[in-house]
Scaffold this motif. Sequence first.
Motif, PDB file in Angstrom:
ATOM      1  N   LEU A 109      42.736  40.592  37.127  1.00 27.47           N
ATOM      2  CA  LEU A 109      42.211  42.651  37.128  1.00 27.47           C
ATOM      3  C   LEU A 109      42.994  42.934  36.627  1.00 27.47           C
ATOM      4  O   LEU A 109      43.058  43.900  36.127  1.00 27.47           O
ATOM      5  CB  LEU A 109      43.704  42.508  39.676  1.00 27.47           C
ATOM      6  CG  LEU A 109      42.725  41.618  40.552  1.00 27.47           C
ATOM      7  CD1 LEU A 109      43.612  41.757  41.770  1.00 27.47           C
ATOM      8  CD2 LEU A 109      41.129  42.799  40.868  1.00 27.47           C
ATOM      9  N   ALA A 110      44.329  42.340  35.698  1.00 23.68           N
ATOM     10  CA  ALA A 110      45.286  42.820  35.181  1.00 23.68           C
ATOM     11  C   ALA A 110      44.295  43.673  33.895  1.00 23.68           C
ATOM     12  O   ALA A 110      44.675  44.600  33.166  1.00 23.68           O
ATOM     13  CB  ALA A 110      46.493  42.357  34.831  1.00 23.68           C
ATOM     14  N   GLY A 111      43.542  42.277  33.558  1.00 18.18           N
ATOM     15  CA  GLY A 111      43.292  41.922  32.857  1.00 18.18           C
ATOM     16  C   GLY A 111      41.879  43.526  33.007  1.00 18.18           C
ATOM     17  O   GLY A 111      41.463  44.260  31.926  1.00 18.18           O
ATOM     18  N   GLY A 116      39.086  48.432  30.845  1.00 17.33           N
ATOM     19  CA  GLY A 116      38.974  49.635  31.354  1.00 17.33           C
ATOM     20  C   GLY A 116      39.745  50.618  31.122  1.00 17.33           C
ATOM     21  O   GLY A 116      38.548  51.628  30.535  1.00 17.33           O
ATOM     22  N   VAL A 117      40.588  50.709  30.528  1.00 15.92           N
ATOM     23  CA  VAL A 117      41.742  51.683  29.660  1.00 15.92           C
ATOM     24  C   VAL A 117      41.306  51.589  28.299  1.00 15.92           C
ATOM     25  O   VAL A 117      40.804  52.650  27.819  1.00 15.92           O
ATOM     26  CB  VAL A 117      43.345  51.907  29.585  1.00 15.92           C
ATOM     27  CG1 VAL A 117      43.480  52.315  28.929  1.00 15.92           C
ATOM     28  CG2 VAL A 117      43.605  51.571  31.565  1.00 15.92           C
ATOM     29  N   THR A 141      40.823  49.349  40.985  1.00 13.16           N
ATOM     30  CA  THR A 141      41.053  47.698  41.024  1.00 13.16           C
ATOM     31  C   THR A 141      41.579  46.794  42.308  1.00 13.16           C
ATOM     32  O   THR A 141      42.012  46.045  42.333  1.00 13.16           O
ATOM     33  CB  THR A 141      41.690  46.714  39.642  1.00 13.16           C
ATOM     34  OG1 THR A 141      41.269  47.605  38.346  1.00 13.16           O
ATOM     35  CG2 THR A 141      42.135  45.973  39.340  1.00 13.16           C
ATOM     36  N   ALA A 142      42.007  48.242  42.707  1.00 16.42           N
ATOM     37  CA  ALA A 142      42.947  47.864  44.197  1.00 16.42           C
ATOM     38  C   ALA A 142      42.050  48.180  45.184  1.00 16.42           C
ATOM     39  O   ALA A 142      42.339  46.881  45.855  1.00 16.42           O
ATOM     40  CB  ALA A 142      44.142  48.897  44.247  1.00 16.42           C
ATOM     41  N   TYR A 163      34.012  43.663  34.612  1.00 21.72           N
ATOM     42  CA  TYR A 163      33.969  43.259  33.261  1.00 21.72           C
ATOM     43  C   TYR A 163      32.791  43.445  32.479  1.00 21.72           C
ATOM     44  O   TYR A 163      33.158  43.645  31.560  1.00 21.72           O
ATOM     45  CB  TYR A 163      34.582  41.613  33.225  1.00 21.72           C
ATOM     46  CG  TYR A 163      35.952  41.505  33.926  1.00 21.72           C
ATOM     47  CD1 TYR A 163      36.888  41.911  32.606  1.00 21.72           C
ATOM     48  CD2 TYR A 163      36.623  41.173  34.689  1.00 21.72           C
ATOM     49  CE1 TYR A 163      38.012  41.795  32.038  1.00 21.72           C
ATOM     50  CE2 TYR A 163      37.745  40.756  34.875  1.00 21.72           C
ATOM     51  CZ  TYR A 163      38.404  41.171  33.209  1.00 21.72           C
ATOM     52  OH  TYR A 163      40.137  41.367  33.783  1.00 21.72           O
ATOM     53  N   ALA A 164      31.577  42.993  33.011  1.00 26.70           N
ATOM     54  CA  ALA A 164      30.959  42.543  32.463  1.00 26.70           C
ATOM     55  C   ALA A 164      29.692  43.969  31.903  1.00 26.70           C
ATOM     56  O   ALA A 164      29.303  44.577  30.715  1.00 26.70           O
ATOM     57  CB  ALA A 164      29.553  42.094  32.977  1.00 26.70           C
ATOM     58  N   VAL A 165      29.884  46.376  32.950  1.00 24.51           N
ATOM     59  CA  VAL A 165      29.559  46.809  32.693  1.00 24.51           C
ATOM     60  C   VAL A 165      30.622  47.244  31.405  1.00 24.51           C
ATOM     61  O   VAL A 165      29.989  48.098  30.812  1.00 24.51           O
ATOM     62  CB  VAL A 165      29.431  47.759  33.487  1.00 24.51           C
ATOM     63  CG1 VAL A 165      29.574  48.848  33.318  1.00 24.51           C
ATOM     64  CG2 VAL A 165      28.623  46.952  34.744  1.00 24.51           C
ATOM     65  N   LEU A 166      31.700  47.154  31.813  1.00 29.07           N
ATOM     66  CA  LEU A 166      32.787  47.861  30.384  1.00 29.07           C
ATOM     67  C   LEU A 166      32.790  46.870  29.392  1.00 29.07           C
ATOM     68  O   LEU A 166      33.549  47.446  28.357  1.00 29.07           O
ATOM     69  CB  LEU A 166      34.395  47.836  30.924  1.00 29.07           C
ATOM     70  CG  LEU A 166      34.242  48.940  32.687  1.00 29.07           C
ATOM     71  CD1 LEU A 166      36.151  48.342  33.340  1.00 29.07           C
ATOM     72  CD2 LEU A 166      34.245  50.047  32.204  1.00 29.07           C
TER      73      LEU A 166
END
Length: 354
Positions: A109-111, A116-117, A141-142, A163-166
């Motif tokens: 989640l942190a990753g 994303g940022v 993410t939450a 993850y895959a999209v970003l």
Amino acid sequence: MTPTPLLLVASTRLGRVERGAARWWCAALLLGLIAAVGLSEVSARPAAELLHDSIVAAMRHGGHYYETFRDLARTAPDGEDARALPPTLAAVSAALPNEAMLLLVGAALAGLVAVGVQRLAALFAGAAGQVLAALLLVAGTAAVALLWEQAPHAGWAALLTAYAVLLRRAERWGTAAALGCAAAVIDPAALLVPAVMAGFALYDGVAREALGWLGALVVGGAVLGCHLWTTAAVVPSAAETLPTLPTLPTLLAPPGALARLLGAALPGVAPGPAAALLLLALLGWAALPRALGPRVVALVLTGLAADGHVAGLHSATLATALVAPGLAFAPDAIADLLRRAPGRRRITVTRVTR
């Protein structure tokens, strides 16, 4: 003249539409928001995966997945829904202690927030837009964390899909395709992810990327086929009720699909405002002048339309993490529409002195 963006570094796609089209867009958006606010359908949280927890507990004490599934599926309330879920996640969860699994989920989640940022911050011109996007990404993410707590398979599928999209870029799609494949191996509903991404790659004319995504689709489909065959052999009494392979989805979302998406992506928000926020998020992603936006919109709509059609699993929650960040692009999209819609033809007279 090109209008000055509010938050983004460049104007949206809607900043280049004609006046008549902009007026149609404004009318459609207004009607959509009115219909969304009046939505009476109640948001629904995903069903708890009770059988998964029981199977993991039995496997930690030496049990075999399919034998345990045969013994427990008869009395478990979610036994029928769990038939199409491969043993991938259960095997990993049984091999790790609870604390290690929590650390793994927390790190993932942190990753996602970090990735994303980094990806979204480059789209905004100033700190205000970047902070807004970061906060909305944290909210998304939450929402995935809450989804994972209720339904681990759906939560991991939504996490790996984001993850895959970003991570996907024009020349760097290998890692994204691998993550899409992992999502499909954990939850076959995520087979939509490599299918949609392969379609966009073919549309862009990038054959190599399309083959990569199609390879991920083949691997996920093979895992699903082997699992269904093994389940039918181990549990003969359930052979007639096994989920069917993917079928052609309808144009409209099946009953309950929208409620599941709203309940997962915007937890705690009333159905009417949540539907309006979803519409604004889709408008923001669609107006984004990058390849990322159309892919997110396609995943949201395809997940809704195909809900329940991929091996009987629910795919509406695949884009859970990506709904809230789309709201960061909505102000620029609406501003561009409002600039284009009331515009009149202007004649500029230039006086030249010779």
